[in-house]
Design a protein around this motif. Structure first.
Motif, PDB file in Angstrom:
ATOM      1  N   LEU A   8       0.830  -1.058   0.030  1.00  0.00           N
ATOM      2  CA  LEU A   8       0.151  -0.032  -0.199  1.00  0.00           C
ATOM      3  C   LEU A   8       0.815   1.268   0.127  1.00  0.00           C
ATOM      4  N   ILE A   9       1.123   1.938  -1.038  1.00  0.00           N
ATOM      5  CA  ILE A   9       1.731   3.258  -1.131  1.00  0.00           C
ATOM      6  C   ILE A   9       1.107   4.173  -1.264  1.00  0.00           C
ATOM      7  N   GLY A  10       1.301   4.831   0.295  1.00  0.00           N
ATOM      8  CA  GLY A  10       0.297   5.819   0.867  1.00  0.00           C
ATOM      9  C   GLY A  10      -0.315   5.277   2.108  1.00  0.00           C
ATOM     10  N   ILE A  14      -6.924   6.628   3.399  1.00  0.00           N
ATOM     11  CA  ILE A  14      -7.437   5.390   2.542  1.00  0.00           C
ATOM     12  C   ILE A  14      -6.604   4.155   2.738  1.00  0.00           C
ATOM     13  N   GLY A  15      -5.130   4.501   2.915  1.00  0.00           N
ATOM     14  CA  GLY A  15      -4.117   3.575   2.888  1.00  0.00           C
ATOM     15  C   GLY A  15      -4.422   2.708   4.055  1.00  0.00           C
ATOM     16  N   GLY A  16      -4.695   3.598   5.334  1.00  0.00           N
ATOM     17  CA  GLY A  16      -4.883   2.511   6.486  1.00  0.00           C
ATOM     18  C   GLY A  16      -5.990   1.944   6.570  1.00  0.00           C
ATOM     19  N   LEU A  32       2.586  -1.530   4.274  1.00  0.00           N
ATOM     20  CA  LEU A  32       2.423   0.140   4.205  1.00  0.00           C
ATOM     21  C   LEU A  32       3.626   0.892   4.000  1.00  0.00           C
ATOM     22  N   PHE A  33       3.622   1.670   2.895  1.00  0.00           N
ATOM     23  CA  PHE A  33       4.824   2.606   2.540  1.00  0.00           C
ATOM     24  C   PHE A  33       4.214   4.011   2.687  1.00  0.00           C
ATOM     25  N   ASP A  34       5.081   4.934   3.125  1.00  0.00           N
ATOM     26  CA  ASP A  34       4.816   6.292   2.950  1.00  0.00           C
ATOM     27  C   ASP A  34       5.997   6.944   3.180  1.00  0.00           C
ATOM     28  N   VAL A  35       5.983   8.259   2.755  1.00  0.00           N
ATOM     29  CA  VAL A  35       7.228   9.207   2.817  1.00  0.00           C
ATOM     30  C   VAL A  35       7.345   9.799   4.203  1.00  0.00           C
ATOM     31  N   VAL A  77      -2.251   2.334  -4.699  1.00  0.00           N
ATOM     32  CA  VAL A  77      -1.425   3.683  -4.661  1.00  0.00           C
ATOM     33  C   VAL A  77      -2.420   4.689  -4.310  1.00  0.00           C
ATOM     34  N   THR A  78      -2.331   5.205  -3.141  1.00  0.00           N
ATOM     35  CA  THR A  78      -3.137   6.343  -2.575  1.00  0.00           C
ATOM     36  C   THR A  78      -2.166   7.542  -2.407  1.00  0.00           C
ATOM     37  N   ALA A  79      -1.004   7.448  -2.746  1.00  0.00           N
ATOM     38  CA  ALA A  79      -0.001   8.516  -2.355  1.00  0.00           C
ATOM     39  C   ALA A  79      -0.426   9.859  -3.043  1.00  0.00           C
ATOM     40  N   GLY A  80      -0.239  10.981  -2.292  1.00  0.00           N
ATOM     41  CA  GLY A  80      -0.317  12.231  -2.899  1.00  0.00           C
ATOM     42  C   GLY A  80      -1.297  12.998  -1.777  1.00  0.00           C
ATOM     43  N   VAL A  81      -1.849  14.148  -2.535  1.00  0.00           N
ATOM     44  CA  VAL A  81      -2.552  14.929  -1.643  1.00  0.00           C
ATOM     45  C   VAL A  81      -4.017  14.855  -2.034  1.00  0.00           C
ATOM     46  N   PRO A  82      -4.885  14.911  -0.884  1.00  0.00           N
ATOM     47  CA  PRO A  82      -6.489  14.961  -1.315  1.00  0.00           C
ATOM     48  C   PRO A  82      -6.966  16.324  -1.415  1.00  0.00           C
ATOM     49  N   ASP A  91      -7.280  20.024  -9.447  1.00  0.00           N
ATOM     50  CA  ASP A  91      -6.444  21.176  -8.829  1.00  0.00           C
ATOM     51  C   ASP A  91      -5.256  20.157  -8.253  1.00  0.00           C
ATOM     52  N   LEU A  92      -5.361  18.766  -8.101  1.00  0.00           N
ATOM     53  CA  LEU A  92      -4.477  18.058  -7.453  1.00  0.00           C
ATOM     54  C   LEU A  92      -3.096  17.354  -8.310  1.00  0.00           C
ATOM     55  N   LEU A  93      -3.373  17.857  -9.751  1.00  0.00           N
ATOM     56  CA  LEU A  93      -2.718  17.152 -10.682  1.00  0.00           C
ATOM     57  C   LEU A  93      -1.156  17.617 -10.804  1.00  0.00           C
ATOM     58  N   GLY A 175     -15.116   9.238 -16.824  1.00  0.00           N
ATOM     59  CA  GLY A 175     -14.126   9.546 -15.903  1.00  0.00           C
ATOM     60  C   GLY A 175     -14.651   9.897 -14.314  1.00  0.00           C
ATOM     61  N   HIS A 176     -13.712  10.067 -13.322  1.00  0.00           N
ATOM     62  CA  HIS A 176     -14.266  10.119 -11.937  1.00  0.00           C
ATOM     63  C   HIS A 176     -14.293  11.789 -11.814  1.00  0.00           C
ATOM     64  N   GLY A 177     -15.063  12.226 -12.384  1.00  0.00           N
ATOM     65  CA  GLY A 177     -15.118  13.697 -12.263  1.00  0.00           C
ATOM     66  C   GLY A 177     -16.821  13.950 -12.564  1.00  0.00           C
ATOM     67  N   GLY A 229     -10.430  16.556   4.427  1.00  0.00           N
ATOM     68  CA  GLY A 229      -9.950  15.621   3.396  1.00  0.00           C
ATOM     69  C   GLY A 229     -11.097  15.174   2.715  1.00  0.00           C
ATOM     70  N   SER A 230     -10.962  14.080   1.976  1.00  0.00           N
ATOM     71  CA  SER A 230     -12.133  13.245   1.401  1.00  0.00           C
ATOM     72  C   SER A 230     -12.451  12.071   1.605  1.00  0.00           C
ATOM     73  N   ALA A 231     -13.312  11.356   0.873  1.00  0.00           N
ATOM     74  CA  ALA A 231     -13.775  10.137   1.333  1.00  0.00           C
ATOM     75  C   ALA A 231     -12.743   8.916   1.423  1.00  0.00           C
ATOM     76  N   PHE A 232     -12.913   8.075   2.617  1.00  0.00           N
ATOM     77  CA  PHE A 232     -11.628   7.054   2.455  1.00  0.00           C
ATOM     78  C   PHE A 232     -12.475   5.684   2.910  1.00  0.00           C
TER      79      PHE A 232
HETATM   80  O1  TXD Z   1     -12.323   7.346  -6.156  1.00  0.00           O
HETATM   81  C1  TXD Z   1     -11.019   8.016  -5.969  1.00  0.00           C
HETATM   82  N1  TXD Z   1     -10.022   7.493  -6.965  1.00  0.00           N
HETATM   83  C2  TXD Z   1     -10.998   9.131  -5.089  1.00  0.00           C
HETATM   84  C3  TXD Z   1      -9.583   9.168  -4.785  1.00  0.00           C
HETATM   85  C4  TXD Z   1     -11.547   8.763  -3.625  1.00  0.00           C
HETATM   86  C5  TXD Z   1     -10.859   9.267  -2.534  1.00  0.00           C
HETATM   87  C6  TXD Z   1      -9.815   9.905  -2.382  1.00  0.00           C
HETATM   88  N2  TXD Z   1      -9.032  10.071  -3.926  1.00  0.00           N
HETATM   89  C7  TXD Z   1      -7.630  10.241  -3.509  1.00  0.00           C
HETATM   90  O2  TXD Z   1      -6.957   9.516  -2.990  1.00  0.00           O
HETATM   91  C8  TXD Z   1      -7.403  11.711  -2.899  1.00  0.00           C
HETATM   92  O3  TXD Z   1      -7.738  12.886  -3.730  1.00  0.00           O
HETATM   93  C9  TXD Z   1      -5.970  11.394  -2.785  1.00  0.00           C
HETATM   94  O4  TXD Z   1      -5.176  11.816  -4.008  1.00  0.00           O
HETATM   95  C10 TXD Z   1      -5.749  10.240  -2.715  1.00  0.00           C
HETATM   96  C11 TXD Z   1      -5.453   9.446  -1.184  1.00  0.00           C
HETATM   97  O5  TXD Z   1      -6.460   9.950  -0.435  1.00  0.00           O
HETATM   98  P1  TXD Z   1      -6.066   9.889   1.180  1.00  0.00           P
HETATM   99  O6  TXD Z   1      -7.543  10.539   1.919  1.00  0.00           O
HETATM  100  O7  TXD Z   1      -5.685   8.699   1.596  1.00  0.00           O
HETATM  101  O8  TXD Z   1      -5.235  11.266   1.628  1.00  0.00           O
HETATM  102  P2  TXD Z   1      -4.108  11.274   2.857  1.00  0.00           P
HETATM  103  O9  TXD Z   1      -4.879  10.779   4.171  1.00  0.00           O
HETATM  104  O10 TXD Z   1      -3.532  12.658   2.927  1.00  0.00           O
HETATM  105  O11 TXD Z   1      -2.877  10.305   2.433  1.00  0.00           O
HETATM  106  C12 TXD Z   1      -1.994  10.355   1.372  1.00  0.00           C
HETATM  107  C13 TXD Z   1      -0.701   9.831   1.841  1.00  0.00           C
HETATM  108  C14 TXD Z   1      -0.307  10.514   3.149  1.00  0.00           C
HETATM  109  O12 TXD Z   1       0.042   9.771   4.311  1.00  0.00           O
HETATM  110  C15 TXD Z   1       1.101  11.305   2.489  1.00  0.00           C
HETATM  111  O13 TXD Z   1       2.065  11.185   3.510  1.00  0.00           O
HETATM  112  C16 TXD Z   1       1.440  10.172   1.325  1.00  0.00           C
HETATM  113  O14 TXD Z   1       0.121  10.071   0.747  1.00  0.00           O
HETATM  114  N3  TXD Z   1       2.454  10.738   0.428  1.00  0.00           N
HETATM  115  C17 TXD Z   1       3.222   9.743  -0.390  1.00  0.00           C
HETATM  116  N4  TXD Z   1       3.471   8.753   0.037  1.00  0.00           N
HETATM  117  C18 TXD Z   1       4.497   7.957  -0.865  1.00  0.00           C
HETATM  118  N5  TXD Z   1       5.195   8.701  -1.816  1.00  0.00           N
HETATM  119  C19 TXD Z   1       4.984  10.125  -1.731  1.00  0.00           C
HETATM  120  N6  TXD Z   1       5.732  10.711  -2.833  1.00  0.00           N
HETATM  121  C20 TXD Z   1       3.946  10.755  -1.161  1.00  0.00           C
HETATM  122  N7  TXD Z   1       3.487  12.103  -1.154  1.00  0.00           N
HETATM  123  C21 TXD Z   1       2.520  12.035   0.032  1.00  0.00           C
END
Ligand code: TXD
Length: 319
Positions: A8-10, A14-16, A32-35, A77-82, A91-93, A175-177, A229-232
């Motif tokens: 689980l990257i992130g 959602i990752g947890g 579980l992987f995270d930065v 993969v959930t890594a990134g910002v919500p 806007d997250l692109l 699309g998811h939008g 944040g968003s749904a998880f």
């Molecule tokens: O249906 C869908 N696809 C959407 C997706 C539904 C809900 C949320 N959606 C998206 O999932 C949301 O817009 C985010 O882009 C992701 C993850 O959502 P989450 O709620 O899990 O965000 P968190 O809680 O902020 O977790 C993101 C984790 C956080 O712990 C950061 O430290 C980590 O990502 N992170 C990274 N991990 C690995 N590598 C890198 N570079 C990194 N940067 C941040």
């Protein structure tokens, strides 16, 4: 037989939740992987301590080192910002594309045989970029959105008809939008298409139109309520259903952001379509007949995804 390995990257919201669901279902050992240092390790330790209470055996570990993903069978993969209130998924692109580049490298170097499920938004662009960066075959990289969007559509229809969610089946394309396409004519209650239920007087077109609109903005509705944040929960449950279909070769037909090349008149693009998921990953893209409205809506969604890819290529010329 050795346990499967799920990476689980992130390790965020959602990752947890993914880790907890995978452990409860004993899908395999979990990394579980995270930065962020400590977060994956802390959540892994906490989740491990659920085992005695909930009765599951799973080796759950946390790491900040991609090498620990070695040999993973499934990567989610959930890594990134919500999103935050007022932000669109698009806007997250800029931020999340850079994250996908690092994640893609990590997968390519440590677990190139995995089935990869991308969740990070803007989903349709991030899953495409992740496939490009990882170099994995297109049938082994898929995006989770349609299962969640369908689950939202199903929930709202079940509430409207006062029936079990088990007896409602829905279909969401695109699309998811905001351009996603809930397909009413293929959505049923115990096999009865929704248009027939309207004719039978069990609901009205206006109510169904409102449910379609609420489904399209289902993510934004929760972001507005949570504010932080968003749904998880449902996103995690949706991705686990896809992972289970792969791990147990279930041949499930699930709406997913999949690579399409020719089907639906779309070429070389990731878009939300019904696919069969089994041990071969995305084994088949299911092409259904669409009425003119659904086809037009799908085309609008495809154009919106194409615009996101142009933005990605503008940010990262290697794409
Ligand atoms: O249906 C869908 N696809 C959407 C997706 C539904 C809900 C949320 N959606 C998206 O999932 C949301 O817009 C985010 O882009 C992701 C993850 O959502 P989450 O709620 O899990 O965000 P968190 O809680 O902020 O977790 C993101 C984790 C956080 O712990 C950061 O430290 C980590 O990502 N992170 C990274 N991990 C690995 N590598 C890198 N570079 C990194 N940067 C941040």
């Amino acid at each position: 037989m050795a346990r499967k390995k799920i990476a689980l990257i992130g390790a965020g919201n959602i990752g947890g939740t993914l880790a907890h669901l995978a452990a409860q279902k004993e899908l395999g050992d979990i990394v579980l992987f995270d930065v962020v240092d400590g977060v994956p390790q802390g959540k892994a330790l906490d989740l491990s301590q659920c085992g005695p209470v909930e009765g599951f055996d799973a080796k759950i570990t946390g790491t900040n080192d991609y090498a620990d993903l070695a040999g993973a069978d499934v990567v989610i993969v959930t890594a990134g910002v919500p999103r935050k209130p007022g932000m669109s998924r698009d806007d997250l692109l800029g931020i999340n594309l850079k994250v996908m580049k690092a994640v893609g490298e990590g997968i390519k170097n440590n677990c190139p045989d995995a089935f990869v499920i991308c969740i990070t938004n803007p989903l349709d662009a991030m899953v495409w970029a992740l496939r490009e960066f990882s170099g994995l075959p297109a049938n082994k990289v898929v995006g989770m959105a349609g299962v969640l969007d369908s689950a939202r559509f199903t929930t709202f229809l079940a509430w409207e008809f006062g029936v079990s969610v088990r007896d409602v089946n829905t279909f969401v394309l695109g699309g998811h939008g905001d351009t996603m396409v809930p397909v009413v004519q293929y959505s049923t209650v115990n096999g009865i298409p929704v248009p027939d239920l309207i004719k039978m007087g069990l609901t009205t077109q206006e109510k169904i139109d409102a449910i379609v609109a609420r489904t399209r903005s289902g993510g934004g509705e929760i972001v507005g309520l949570l504010k932080t944040g968003s749904a998880f929960y449902a996103p995690a449950a949706s991705a686990i259903a896809m992972a289970e279909a792969y791990l147990n070769d279930q041949k499930r037909i699930l709406p997913s952001a999949a690579y399409v090349n020719g089907e639906y008149g779309v070429n070389d693009l990731y878009v939300g379509v019904p696919v069969m998921i089994g041990a071969g990953g995305v084994e088949k893209v299911i092409e259904i007949e669409l009425d003119e409205e659904a086809r037009n809506n799908l085309n609008v969604s495809v154009e919106a995804v194409k615009e996101l890819l142009v933005a990605c290529k503008g940010i990262d010329p290697s794409l």
